[in-house]
Design a protein around this motif. Structure first.
Motif, PDB file in Angstrom:
ATOM      1  N   ALA A   1       0.826  -1.206   0.000  1.00 48.72           N
ATOM      2  CA  ALA A   1       0.000   0.000   0.000  1.00 48.72           C
ATOM      3  C   ALA A   1       0.860   1.256   0.000  1.00 48.72           C
ATOM      4  O   ALA A   1       0.571   2.233  -0.710  1.00 48.72           O
ATOM      5  CB  ALA A   1      -0.927  -0.005   1.212  1.00 48.72           C
ATOM      6  N   LYS A   2       1.932   1.237   0.772  1.00 49.33           N
ATOM      7  CA  LYS A   2       2.848   2.385   0.829  1.00 49.33           C
ATOM      8  C   LYS A   2       3.446   2.672  -0.547  1.00 49.33           C
ATOM      9  O   LYS A   2       3.533   3.827  -0.976  1.00 49.33           O
ATOM     10  CB  LYS A   2       3.959   2.107   1.848  1.00 49.33           C
ATOM     11  CG  LYS A   2       4.948   3.252   1.991  1.00 49.33           C
ATOM     12  CD  LYS A   2       6.064   2.901   2.965  1.00 49.33           C
ATOM     13  CE  LYS A   2       7.090   4.026   3.010  1.00 49.33           C
ATOM     14  NZ  LYS A   2       8.248   3.677   3.894  1.00 49.33           N
ATOM     15  N   GLU A   3       3.857   1.611  -1.231  1.00 48.98           N
ATOM     16  CA  GLU A   3       4.456   1.770  -2.564  1.00 48.98           C
ATOM     17  C   GLU A   3       3.438   2.340  -3.558  1.00 48.98           C
ATOM     18  O   GLU A   3       3.766   3.206  -4.371  1.00 48.98           O
ATOM     19  CB  GLU A   3       4.974   0.419  -3.084  1.00 48.98           C
ATOM     20  CG  GLU A   3       6.139  -0.152  -2.300  1.00 48.98           C
ATOM     21  CD  GLU A   3       7.431   0.616  -2.530  1.00 48.98           C
ATOM     22  OE1 GLU A   3       7.507   1.389  -3.510  1.00 48.98           O
ATOM     23  OE2 GLU A   3       8.376   0.446  -1.730  1.00 48.98           O
ATOM     24  N   ILE A   4       2.196   1.863  -3.474  1.00 49.32           N
ATOM     25  CA  ILE A   4       1.171   2.347  -4.405  1.00 49.32           C
ATOM     26  C   ILE A   4       0.867   3.815  -4.142  1.00 49.32           C
ATOM     27  O   ILE A   4       0.754   4.617  -5.077  1.00 49.32           O
ATOM     28  CB  ILE A   4      -0.123   1.508  -4.282  1.00 49.32           C
ATOM     29  CG1 ILE A   4       0.135   0.056  -4.687  1.00 49.32           C
ATOM     30  CG2 ILE A   4      -1.230   2.085  -5.163  1.00 49.32           C
ATOM     31  CD1 ILE A   4      -1.030  -0.884  -4.411  1.00 49.32           C
ATOM     32  N   LEU A   5       0.751   4.173  -2.864  1.00 50.64           N
ATOM     33  CA  LEU A   5       0.396   5.550  -2.526  1.00 50.64           C
ATOM     34  C   LEU A   5       1.515   6.530  -2.849  1.00 50.64           C
ATOM     35  O   LEU A   5       1.259   7.723  -3.055  1.00 50.64           O
ATOM     36  CB  LEU A   5       0.005   5.642  -1.057  1.00 50.64           C
ATOM     37  CG  LEU A   5      -1.298   4.908  -0.699  1.00 50.64           C
ATOM     38  CD1 LEU A   5      -1.571   4.963   0.793  1.00 50.64           C
ATOM     39  CD2 LEU A   5      -2.478   5.506  -1.475  1.00 50.64           C
TER      40      LEU A   5
ATOM     41  N   GLY B   1      -7.935   6.061  -4.010  1.00 54.53           N
ATOM     42  CA  GLY B   1      -8.831   5.730  -2.904  1.00 54.53           C
ATOM     43  C   GLY B   1      -9.021   4.241  -2.703  1.00 54.53           C
ATOM     44  O   GLY B   1      -9.228   3.780  -1.574  1.00 54.53           O
ATOM     45  N   ALA B   2      -8.924   3.455  -3.775  1.00 57.27           N
ATOM     46  CA  ALA B   2      -9.140   2.015  -3.672  1.00 57.27           C
ATOM     47  C   ALA B   2      -8.115   1.352  -2.765  1.00 57.27           C
ATOM     48  O   ALA B   2      -8.414   0.371  -2.081  1.00 57.27           O
ATOM     49  CB  ALA B   2      -9.083   1.389  -5.061  1.00 57.27           C
ATOM     50  N   VAL B   3      -6.894   1.900  -2.746  1.00 55.10           N
ATOM     51  CA  VAL B   3      -5.831   1.325  -1.903  1.00 55.10           C
ATOM     52  C   VAL B   3      -6.163   1.504  -0.431  1.00 55.10           C
ATOM     53  O   VAL B   3      -6.022   0.585   0.379  1.00 55.10           O
ATOM     54  CB  VAL B   3      -4.468   1.981  -2.228  1.00 55.10           C
ATOM     55  CG1 VAL B   3      -3.386   1.448  -1.305  1.00 55.10           C
ATOM     56  CG2 VAL B   3      -4.100   1.731  -3.675  1.00 55.10           C
ATOM     57  N   TYR B   4      -6.618   2.707  -0.058  1.00 59.05           N
ATOM     58  CA  TYR B   4      -7.001   2.961   1.331  1.00 59.05           C
ATOM     59  C   TYR B   4      -8.116   2.004   1.756  1.00 59.05           C
ATOM     60  O   TYR B   4      -8.087   1.437   2.849  1.00 59.05           O
ATOM     61  CB  TYR B   4      -7.482   4.408   1.486  1.00 59.05           C
ATOM     62  CG  TYR B   4      -6.424   5.458   1.283  1.00 59.05           C
ATOM     63  CD1 TYR B   4      -5.584   5.849   2.331  1.00 59.05           C
ATOM     64  CD2 TYR B   4      -6.269   6.087   0.054  1.00 59.05           C
ATOM     65  CE1 TYR B   4      -4.627   6.845   2.146  1.00 59.05           C
ATOM     66  CE2 TYR B   4      -5.315   7.076  -0.141  1.00 59.05           C
ATOM     67  CZ  TYR B   4      -4.493   7.448   0.909  1.00 59.05           C
ATOM     68  OH  TYR B   4      -3.542   8.417   0.732  1.00 59.05           O
ATOM     69  N   VAL B   5      -9.097   1.851   0.872  1.00 58.43           N
ATOM     70  CA  VAL B   5     -10.235   0.993   1.190  1.00 58.43           C
ATOM     71  C   VAL B   5      -9.791  -0.450   1.361  1.00 58.43           C
ATOM     72  O   VAL B   5     -10.190  -1.138   2.316  1.00 58.43           O
ATOM     73  CB  VAL B   5     -11.309   1.094   0.085  1.00 58.43           C
ATOM     74  CG1 VAL B   5     -12.427   0.075   0.321  1.00 58.43           C
ATOM     75  CG2 VAL B   5     -11.886   2.502   0.038  1.00 58.43           C
ATOM     76  N   LEU B   6      -8.950  -0.936   0.439  1.00 62.74           N
ATOM     77  CA  LEU B   6      -8.488  -2.319   0.513  1.00 62.74           C
ATOM     78  C   LEU B   6      -7.660  -2.549   1.771  1.00 62.74           C
ATOM     79  O   LEU B   6      -7.788  -3.583   2.448  1.00 62.74           O
ATOM     80  CB  LEU B   6      -7.664  -2.663  -0.737  1.00 62.74           C
ATOM     81  CG  LEU B   6      -7.278  -4.128  -0.926  1.00 62.74           C
ATOM     82  CD1 LEU B   6      -8.506  -5.037  -0.837  1.00 62.74           C
ATOM     83  CD2 LEU B   6      -6.583  -4.328  -2.269  1.00 62.74           C
ATOM     84  N   LEU B   7      -6.831  -1.577   2.117  1.00 57.22           N
ATOM     85  CA  LEU B   7      -6.031  -1.694   3.338  1.00 57.22           C
ATOM     86  C   LEU B   7      -6.936  -1.712   4.570  1.00 57.22           C
ATOM     87  O   LEU B   7      -6.713  -2.499   5.514  1.00 57.22           O
ATOM     88  CB  LEU B   7      -5.037  -0.535   3.412  1.00 57.22           C
ATOM     89  CG  LEU B   7      -3.922  -0.634   4.463  1.00 57.22           C
ATOM     90  CD1 LEU B   7      -3.103  -1.916   4.284  1.00 57.22           C
ATOM     91  CD2 LEU B   7      -3.005   0.578   4.390  1.00 57.22           C
ATOM     92  N   CYS B   8      -7.973  -0.884   4.552  1.00 49.60           N
ATOM     93  CA  CYS B   8      -8.941  -0.886   5.652  1.00 49.60           C
ATOM     94  C   CYS B   8      -9.640  -2.235   5.755  1.00 49.60           C
ATOM     95  O   CYS B   8      -9.874  -2.751   6.854  1.00 49.60           O
ATOM     96  CB  CYS B   8      -9.965   0.229   5.460  1.00 49.60           C
ATOM     97  SG  CYS B   8      -9.340   1.875   5.839  1.00 49.60           S
TER      98      CYS B   8
END
Length: 740
Positions: free
Chosen positions: A560-564, A571-578
């Motif tokens: 997630a860090k690499e994608i962000l 926003g999809a990354v934040y949601v998936l991480l959540c």
């Protein structure tokens, strides 16, 4: 006034009276003069038949000059009958080379070149040598197939008889022939043998190079032409060269031609030249320049308007494209297709279908390219009914059903989840190219038929069809769906070793997905770290998705860090991480991510599901109540909920990261767009009708679970295509169960 037919009849009657009144000694003189003079006024086969019939009755038809004139009329006049000429020709004991040539000219006029070649062979058999006119007359009506069949043989004959070295008429004939048929190297050899060619022959050579897309050779030949003092480019030359610059995206070359020849007034601009300029500027994205030419035009045709519409559509200025499209005084099928393709490029699939309906109402018949676009839109919308209607329309209106249409149909059926019909189209196709095979491999893989996809790949290789980058994406996806990790590794290696295909970002993403889904997260990470190119968000996203499946929080945070870092607003990354934190009950981490989302103004992309019902595509958004039957839909959801729970369904709230109680979590789950679509399908379609849904996001765990139970309780087949894959639900089972 006396008609021409009446005049002719009077002349013929007068001629016959003279023939009857003449003495035998004067027969010869009258015959030579009068029938030939009548033939000169003849303008139809009916009149010629009258003359010929009467001369035969009177025994006057054996005169060589008369028969020659009959053949000339039949072979050169638009109303002449070449087959009639052949009957006359066969009655001449020793026809001259002029008559042989005239017959060949006649066959060329009616596009019967095969008969012309046969006559040429007969001519050689009778030891009649060709002259300067034989080859040009014979070659004029040649098609590409005829050229490929006889062109080189006839060229050798021309060399043998000494015409190619010095006879410009013969040289021009062969240059035209080979240029128009794609044998441009042969044409160039003959071109180089001559000297002082007029501009027409230079243009023929340029056109030949353009036809086979050898644009660099066109440019070099044009430079040679500029150096030649005996010839100057004309408007046709400039149109050809602007086309070269347009297709090769050579804006500087196009500007050079414009500034030197058009702006300076060396070549007077005309409609075709101005259209070529618009096409050049449009294809290079210079729409201000294109619009400047368009606005200054004194007259415009449908090509002018279509070029400006296409230019704006290709540069994603769809609003301006539509503005000019609506202003067009007339539109042909090319104009409509250009606008349709513009919407397709922007993923405005519903607008594509709406515009196509307008096209039909305008009584403009589409071609195969239009229908490919329509089928593509249906594929993306999952609109099987509309896609089937498009297929029927193609068959009914006898639209050219070529490989492109076949490939589009295969893609449409697969994207609508109908594997059987896709296979049927494939098996019925007469010609298959690499895109056909690739569509089958990718389609089978995406629909969960991994084994069949790999078998199809083997069949493709056995058919001696070379795979490309896209083919291997399908192969690697197939390995992912059936969990064949070892085979996937082998294919990934063979891609380069056997077929020289260098892996791109998508191939690496497929490998990470394959390894990650199989639980080999460490190896998946090693693939990413050892990539020769910098991994993008898609590659890291594949790893993040695998972390969700296997609940690996540490690696998920890294991905997630690499994608962000690459896409801070994703926003999809934040949601998936959540979701991962929620599934692993890491509530503190979840709250931190949610706080970060609020601080950065990141919002969750609303779920959207598309579903076709009775030829209409409906759109459902999570929690939306704007549908006309919204009350019935939500009432059905409530009823469904109880019926599904009675059948053993229990809501899975593991991916709901709202800071609310369990009851509110369950309520939020029932607002998901695919559930709304399913409820509407159940109240709007008959028993046994397959429900097809296309979703913009990944299907959540609970929606997946619910769809399985729905398929069992209501005895419905459900096909859901989400952002990552297909889900086929039937009798309480799903084809993607093992690797979900």
């Amino acid at each position: 006034m006396i008609s021409s037919v009446t005049k002719f009849s009077l002349s013929l009657s007068l001629f016959l009276k003279r023939m009857i009144s003449n003495t035998p000694n004067s027969y010869s003189h009258s015959f030579v003069k009068s029938p030939i003079s009548l033939l000169q006024t003849c303008n139809s086969m009916y009149q010629l038949n009258q003359i010929h019939s009467h001369t035969i009755k009177m025994g006057l038809s054996s005169n060589h000059l008369f028969l020659t004139r009959v053949i000339i009329f039949c072979c050169t006049n638009e109303s002449g009958d070449v087959y009639y000429a052949r009957k006359v020709f066969d009655e001449i004991p020793q026809p001259s080379v002029f008559i042989w040539n005239t017959m060949m000219k006649g066959y060329s006029r009616i596009n019967c070149s095969e008969s012309g070649v046969s006559l040429y062979k007969l001519m050689l058999f009778h030891n009649i040598k060709p002259d300067n006119f034989t080859f040009p007359f014979m070659l004029k009506g040649f098609t590409k197939d005829m050229t490929l069949k006889y062109g080189k043989m006839l060229l050798n004959h021309a060399v043998k008889h000494g015409f190619l070295d010095s006879n410009l008429f013969v040289q021009k004939g062969f240059i035209h022939l080979f240029s128009l048929s794609g044998l441009v190297d042969l044409a160039r050899k003959i071109f180089d043998m001559g000297d002082g060619w007029e501009v027409v022959i230079w243009n023929v050579m340029l056109s030949g190079y353009n036809r086979v897309k050898r644009f660099e050779e066109s440019k070099r030949l044009f430079i040679e032409m500029e150096k030649c003092e005996c010839v100057s480019p004309n408007s046709v030359t400039l149109v050809l060269m602007l086309s070269v610059c347009s297709k090769s995206k050579d804006l500087d070359g196009g500007k050079y031609i414009y500034n030197k020849y058009i702006k300076e007034g060396i070549v007077e601009p005309n409609l075709k030249l101005e259209n070529a300029l618009i096409d050049l500027f449009s294809s290079c994205g210079e729409m201000d320049a294109a619009r400047g030419v368009f606005d200054d035009m004194k007259t415009r045709d449908v090509i002018s308007w279509t070029s400006i519409v296409t230019g704006f559509a290709n540069t994603c200025r769809i609003g301006l494209a539509r503005k000019y499209f609506d202003q067009m005084p007339e539109r042909d099928y090319v104009s409509w297709t250009a606008m349709i393709d513009g919407y397709l490029r922007m993923n405005h699939f519903k607008e594509v279908l709406t515009l196509f309906r307008e096209m039909q109402m305008s009584n403009v018949k589409p071609d195969e390219f239009t229908m490919v676009s329509i089928l593509t839109a249906c594929a993306h919308l999952g609109a099987l009914e509309l896609g089937e209607w498009a297929k029927t329309y193609i068959d009914k209106n006898k639209i050219k059903n070529d490989t492109f249409i076949g490939n589009a149909l295969i893609d449409m059926y697969f994207k609508c989840g109908n594997v059987e019909k896709a296979m049927k189209i494939f098996n019925e196709m007469q010609k298959k190219d690499k895109f056909t095979w690739t569509a089958m491999i990718v389609g089978l893989a995406n629909n969960g038929h991994g084994e069949e996809a790999l078998t199809m790949f083997s069949n493709m290789l056995e058919a001696s069809v070379t795979p490309d980058e896209i083919t291997y994406i399908g192969v690697l996806c197939a390995c992912t769906h059936v969990g064949m990790v070892t085979k996937g590794r082998n294919f990934f290696s063979n891609m380069t070793i056997q077929h020289g295909i260098k892996p791109n970002m998508t191939h690496y993403g497929c490998m990470v997905d394959l390894l990650g889904r199989a639980g080999q997260l460490k190896e998946a990470l090693e693939v990413i770290l050892n990539m020769p190119i910098k991994p993008n968000s898609i590659v890291w996203g594949s790893l993040l998705g695998a972390c969700r499946i296997h609940k690996n929080v540490q690696l998920a945070e890294m991905a997630a860090k690499e994608i962000l870092e690459l896409e801070p607003e994703n926003g999809a990354v934040y949601v998936l991480l959540c979701n991962i934190y929620a599934a692993c009950k890491k509530w503190e981490n979840l709250h931190k991510v949610r706080k970060l989302m609020m601080e950065r103004g990141i919002k969750k992309t609303p779920g959207c599901s598309l579903m076709e019902m009775n030829g209409i595509v409906y759109e459902f958004v999570a929690g939306d109540k704007s549908h006309p039957q919204s009350k019935e839909i939500y009432a059905k959801l409530e009823k469904m909920k109880q019926e599904l729970i009675n059948a053993g369904y229990s809501p899975d709230t593991s991916e709901v990261f709202l800071d609310v109680g369990e009851e509110d979590k369950e309520t939020s789950l029932y607002l998901h767009s695919e559930k709304l679509a399913i409820a509407y399908a159940l109240i709007s379609s008959g028993n046994g009708v397959t429900i097809r849904i296309v979703k913009n996001l990944r299907m959540c765990v609970d929606c997946h679970l619910m769809a399985k139970v729905v398929s069992k309780v209501y005895n419905r087949e459900l096909i859901v295509r989400d952002k990552t894959r297909f889900h086929h639900f039937k009798h309480g089972l799903c084809s993607c169960n093992n690797f979900w």
